[in-house]
Design a protein around this motif. Structure first.
Motif, short mmCIF file in Angstrom:
data_model
loop_
_atom_site.label_atom_id
_atom_site.label_comp_id
_atom_site.label_asym_id
_atom_site.label_seq_id
_atom_site.Cartn_x
_atom_site.Cartn_y
_atom_site.Cartn_z
N LEU A 428 0.86 -1.18 0.00
CA LEU A 428 0.00 0.00 0.00
C LEU A 428 0.90 1.23 0.00
O LEU A 428 1.96 1.23 0.64
CB LEU A 428 -0.89 0.03 1.25
N TYR A 430 0.88 5.38 0.74
CA TYR A 430 0.14 6.51 1.29
C TYR A 430 1.07 7.72 1.43
O TYR A 430 2.27 7.58 1.67
CB TYR A 430 -0.44 6.17 2.67
N ARG A 431 0.47 8.89 1.28
CA ARG A 431 1.16 10.15 1.53
C ARG A 431 0.63 10.72 2.84
O ARG A 431 -0.58 10.82 3.04
CB ARG A 431 0.92 11.12 0.38
N PHE A 432 1.55 11.10 3.75
CA PHE A 432 1.17 11.62 5.07
C PHE A 432 1.69 13.05 5.24
O PHE A 432 2.72 13.42 4.66
CB PHE A 432 1.75 10.75 6.19
N ARG A 480 -6.17 -5.15 6.36
CA ARG A 480 -6.33 -3.78 5.87
C ARG A 480 -7.20 -2.93 6.81
O ARG A 480 -6.92 -1.74 7.02
CB ARG A 480 -6.93 -3.78 4.45
N HIS A 484 -6.06 0.65 8.49
CA HIS A 484 -6.74 1.93 8.38
C HIS A 484 -7.11 2.48 9.76
O HIS A 484 -7.05 3.70 9.99
CB HIS A 484 -7.97 1.80 7.49
N ILE A 487 -3.81 4.04 11.15
CA ILE A 487 -3.39 5.34 10.62
C ILE A 487 -4.40 6.43 10.98
O ILE A 487 -4.02 7.60 11.13
CB ILE A 487 -3.12 5.30 9.10
N TYR A 494 -3.76 12.17 5.64
CA TYR A 494 -3.14 11.20 4.75
C TYR A 494 -3.98 11.02 3.49
O TYR A 494 -5.18 11.30 3.48
CB TYR A 494 -2.92 9.86 5.45
N TRP A 495 -3.31 10.53 2.44
CA TRP A 495 -3.95 10.29 1.15
C TRP A 495 -3.46 8.95 0.59
O TRP A 495 -2.27 8.66 0.63
CB TRP A 495 -3.61 11.40 0.15
N ASP A 496 -4.38 8.17 0.07
CA ASP A 496 -4.04 6.90 -0.58
C ASP A 496 -3.52 7.22 -1.99
O ASP A 496 -4.25 7.76 -2.82
CB ASP A 496 -5.28 6.02 -0.66
N GLU A 497 -2.27 6.86 -2.27
CA GLU A 497 -1.66 7.17 -3.57
C GLU A 497 -1.41 5.90 -4.40
O GLU A 497 -0.64 5.93 -5.36
CB GLU A 497 -0.34 7.92 -3.37
#
Length: 508
Positions: A428, A430-432, A480, A484, A487, A494-497
């Protein structure tokens, strides 16, 4: 706003006491910008105030209006920078105690400046909202007078003196005035004054696309709270505008222009090129909006005025500004290009670009796969030339993805090309975004389960109050939901990238 209320506001502006501490700032012609845009562009230099920001006007006008009893109690405010310095200086001049609550993430240059001006600095919380709540608690506990940064009639009147100066300095034709909007105090005060005396002049507010709280309020018909705001232009990173400022801006602004981070960076460069002054991001916001309007053909005829609202910027942020200014000027394209992994492909690719300057070229050999190249190209013809280059490369059989406006590509992937890993399962990405303070990165890592393998990690400090991380974590499908929940508990934005094409091309 009723006519009587507007008259009262104009009267308050005309009788404001700001010049006990503030100065009348010059209105300079921007020679280079004017020539490039083929318009007469003027810059109101509020960066030349004693605290390098217009905020001193409103802060002093409010504090000056206190009763003797209120002065004896002292004042308090919450601010991460410019308002804090204005309150500290004004209180010092009047011999009043000033307590300034600042987030713990506030850069030391700003907290030191406040202390040097005589303010009692209290560091509390990771965010402005937390600092403001603590300031309000202290005000109630200790009997201090809370000085609001924007939603106060005396503060708005103080900021409105900029409009008074503008009309005096430029008594002839003015097509439009562009004003930065955070909470709305500056825009409200200047718009009220200008529209009362010169309704023919257009007045526009300018906001970052990721912090457009006044635009959202006007669309909703009332102030609304944004879920989150971008923090690059921290001086205008306000989630909810004020009630008073909303009413004035709704009634007297002719519209709101929103701009990108890259356009703000380009405007900072414009101000430097013309004046050799370095504006803070919020300080260059209005010029970015002016440029956007001119380039879109929406600016009215006549001279155009932008207010440079401040110059309190950390020096180490300038590297980020320099990286992004060329993109904001549409003078650089960032492209992801697929070429055959065979001898001579690189040379052939460069020949396709002709004599254009290459600003960046990232590549790593990957046996058995086509080569994925991250390339920056200097542009002389803006977006039109970029589209010509993309068409040229595609005609030659190359797959091309435009990365110029892709935040993950610009913040992270351009520094990580070559990080592809074979046979990687359950990743996975993610951007934080998290507060930039000692221990924050460790706290982030400690908040994740140790049996979830970190497969990708990129962090770069851009001199801001917040750190940015791109992280890949191997989490089995069955876990998963736990991930979630984990986080979410961290409390960081945060963003799912995982579906981002920049990740797919270069890192997956």
């Amino acid at each position: 706003m009723a006519a009587r209320d507007l008259q009262d506001m104009v009267r308050a502006i005309l009788t404001s006491a700001v010049y006990e501490v503030a100065v009348e700032t010059p209105l300079d012609r921007m020679t280079q910008v004017s020539a490039r845009l083929n318009r007469d562009v003027l810059l109101k230099r509020e960066d030349l105030q004693p605290v390098f920001s217009f905020k001193i006007r409103g802060a002093h006008n409010r504090i000056r209006s206190l009763t003797p009893e209120e002065r004896a109690c002292g004042v308090i405010c919450a601010s991460a920078g410019n308002h804090a310095q204005g309150v500290a200086l004004s209180a010092a001049r009047l011999g009043i105690r000033a307590v300034i609550v600042m987030p713990t993430t506030t850069p030391s240059i700003k907290s030191r400046s406040v202390a040097r001006l005589g303010g009692e600095v209290v560091l509390f919380g990771d965010t402005f909202d937390a600092a403001r709540a603590h300031a309000e608690d202290l005000a109630a506990r200790d009997g201090l007078v809370f000085v609001h940064p924007f939603d106060d009639a005396a503060v708005i009147a103080g900021q409105g003196t900029i409009g008074m100066e503008l009309l005096r300095q430029c008594p002839g034709d003015i097509g439009a005035i562009y004003l930065p909007i955070g909470g709305g105090g500056l825009a409200a005060g200047v718009a009220a004054y200008v529209k009362f005396l010169r309704p023919d002049i257009k007045v526009y507010g300018v906001e970052p696309e990721d912090a457009a709280s006044m635009q959202a309020a006007i669309a909703a018909g009332r102030p609304v709270e944004l879920e989150r705001v971008g923090i690059f232009a921290d001086g205008v990173a306000v989630r909810r505008v004020g009630e008073l400022t909303f009413a004035l801006c709704r009634d007297h602004l002719d519209g709101i222009v929103t701009v990108t981070t890259d356009e703000i960076c380009a405007a900072i460069k414009d101000i430097f090129d013309d004046t050799r002054a370095i504006a803070e991001p919020a300080g260059a916001l209005s010029l970015a909006g002016l440029r956007r309007h001119v380039e879109d053909g929406q600016a009215p005829s006549g001279p155009l005025v932008a207010v440079a609202s401040g110059a309190n910027v950390n020096f180490d942020r300038l590297r980020h500004v320099a990286e992004r200014a060329e993109i904001g000027e549409r003078a650089e394209a960032l492209l992801g290009v697929t070429i055959p992994e065979v001898p001579g492909s690189y040379r052939t690719f460069i020949r396709l670009l002709g004599g254009r300057a290459i600003t960046e070229f990232n590549y790593r050999y990957a046996a058995g796969h086509p080569a994925q190249i991250f390339v920056g190209v200097k542009l002389a013809g803006g977006d039109r030339e970029k589209q010509q280059i993309i068409a040229l490369l595609r005609d030659a059989g190359h797959n091309v993805i435009d990365m110029t406006d892709n935040e993950v590509a610009k913040l992270h992937v351009r520094y990580m090309v070559g990080g592809r890993a074979a046979h990687l399962a359950d990743e996975l990405v993610y951007r934080f975004q998290f507060p930039e303070r000692p221990g924050a990165l460790l706290a982030f890592l400690d908040g994740l389960r140790p049996d979830w393998n970190i497969s990708l990690f990129h962090y770069r400090n851009h001199g801001a109050d917040y750190g940015r991380v791109l992280v890949g974590i191997q989490v089995p499908e069955a876990e998963r939901d736990q991930f979630h929940a984990c986080i979410d508990a961290l409390g960081y934005a945060y963003w799912d990238e995982g579906a981002n094409p920049a990740y797919g091309l270069f890192l997956a």
